[in-house]
Design a protein around this motif. Structure first.
Motif, mmCIF file in Angstrom:
data_model
loop_
_atom_site.group_PDB
_atom_site.id
_atom_site.type_symbol
_atom_site.label_atom_id
_atom_site.label_comp_id
_atom_site.label_asym_id
_atom_site.label_seq_id
_atom_site.Cartn_x
_atom_site.Cartn_y
_atom_site.Cartn_z
ATOM 1 N N GLN A 187 38.503 39.517 29.868
ATOM 2 C CA GLN A 187 37.104 39.262 30.217
ATOM 3 C C GLN A 187 36.943 38.991 31.709
ATOM 4 O O GLN A 187 36.000 39.481 32.347
ATOM 5 N N GLU A 188 37.889 38.201 32.273
ATOM 6 C CA GLU A 188 37.784 37.841 33.689
ATOM 7 C C GLU A 188 37.916 39.057 34.598
ATOM 8 O O GLU A 188 37.272 39.125 35.647
ATOM 9 N N LYS A 223 34.549 40.847 34.712
ATOM 10 C CA LYS A 223 33.396 39.967 34.862
ATOM 11 C C LYS A 223 32.800 40.101 36.270
ATOM 12 O O LYS A 223 33.508 40.378 37.232
ATOM 13 N N SER A 224 31.490 39.907 36.377
ATOM 14 C CA SER A 224 30.821 39.960 37.680
ATOM 15 C C SER A 224 30.832 38.570 38.325
ATOM 16 O O SER A 224 30.612 37.564 37.651
ATOM 17 N N VAL A 284 32.933 42.849 41.009
ATOM 18 C CA VAL A 284 33.319 42.936 39.601
ATOM 19 C C VAL A 284 34.836 42.751 39.505
ATOM 20 O O VAL A 284 35.592 43.442 40.180
ATOM 21 N N ASN A 339 37.927 39.510 38.424
ATOM 22 C CA ASN A 339 38.548 38.321 38.984
ATOM 23 C C ASN A 339 39.911 38.709 39.551
ATOM 24 O O ASN A 339 40.898 38.824 38.828
ATOM 25 N N ASN A 385 37.673 32.943 40.904
ATOM 26 C CA ASN A 385 37.952 34.186 41.630
ATOM 27 C C ASN A 385 38.425 33.944 43.057
ATOM 28 O O ASN A 385 38.071 34.678 43.977
#
Length: 296
Positions: free
Chosen positions: A114-115, A118-119, A129, A131, A200
């Motif tokens: 997911q990371e 992820k934005s 976009v 991590n 991030n």
């Protein structure tokens, strides 16, 4: 020089290279299937650095591990080929096992998949976009695992079954050592490493991923070599693992003082998110790891 023998060796080497590429393709297809909710190739085409990092670490880890299977004295081309194929499937299994360990234990409550798609809104207001910090830690875990498997597979002196058991055992012990160094790294670092990675902060990801690779290099050296008996090999691994972890954590502090005389790692990571500074620090830590590995 016997030209016929040289050409035969080159031909066999070409086949080994093809098999290595096939295993890299295999782990790509497995990872594509595993992350079928999103298309990794599309994300890489769109410049998603996080996905690029994790994939590059996976491919490098497989290649590093396979190079251990290619080392040592030959027992005949077809026997060597069959051993390489078996080792390749074991390496593939272990690589995805290390990803699971990294996802659910090393980074705790962070879901890597997911990371990495992820934005995020960066401190300077830019939207990105993926991590990259998580991608870097996962890449570091893959590469470190590759070094550990390289050492456990490249040993000689035992039977083929013993080499398989050795690979399994030292994979488990190696992952445990990586988790320990990750835990201790968090303890000696004056900020929450996991929180910075989740936000991030690539500099934080480079710091953790880099020290995992450094320990993998040391563990590879401690595992590789002829089989001398389970008790002796396990004792040696334990001694070198403790020694390597202590040396890396000590030298991380020393390198902080020597290479960043006007600042410190905590400031460069948490406040400045200085990727350049962490690249220098991690490169120095890995240089120390190489020296430690070849001095043992």
């Amino acid at each position: 020089m016997d030209i016929a023998v040289t050409l035969e060796g080159l031909g066999q080497g070409f086949i080994y290279v093809v098999i290595g590429i096939l295993f890299i393709w295999l782990v790509k297809k497995i990872d594509d299937w595993r992350t079928r909710d999103f298309d990794d190739d599309v994300h890489i085409d769109d410049g998603n650095i996080a996905v690029g990092l994790r994939r590059s670490g996976l491919y490098l880890g497989v290649a590093i591990a396979l190079s251990g299977a290619l080392g040592g004295s030959s027992k005949g081309f077809f026997l060597d080929l069959s051993h390489l194929l078996i080792d390749g499937f074991i390496i593939t299994l272990f690589m995805f096992s290390s990803r699971f360990i990294n996802d659910f234990i090393m980074l705790g409550n962070i879901n890597n998949d997911q990371e990495c798609v992820k934005s995020f809104v960066q401190p300077d207001g830019r939207k990105v976009v993926g991590n990259t910090a998580v991608g870097m830690v996962e890449a570091g875990m893959y590469v470190a695992t590759g070094f550990i498997l390289n050492g456990s597979i490249s040993g000689s002196g035992g039977t083929f079954v013993q080499s398989i058991v050795s690979a399994i055992l030292f994979f488990i012990l190696g992952q445990l050592a990586l988790l320990i160094v990750g835990f201790l790294y968090e303890l000696i670092t004056p900020f929450n490493v996991k929180n910075e990675i989740k936000s991030n902060n690539l500099a934080a990801g480079i710091g953790l991923g880099g020290i995992l690779i450094a320990l993998g290099i040391i563990l590879m050296s401690s595992i590789s070599g002829p089989f001398t008996g389970w008790a002796n090999d396990l004792t040696s691994f334990g001694i070198y693992a403790v020694y390597g972890i202590l040396m890396l954590l000590i030298f991380r502090i020393v390198i902080d003082k020597l290479l960043l005389p006007t600042t410190d790692i905590a400031t460069e990571v948490k406040e400045d998110r200085n990727v350049a500074a962490l690249i220098v620090v991690v490169s120095a830590i890995n240089a120390v790891a190489i020296i430690i590995a070849f001095s043992m």
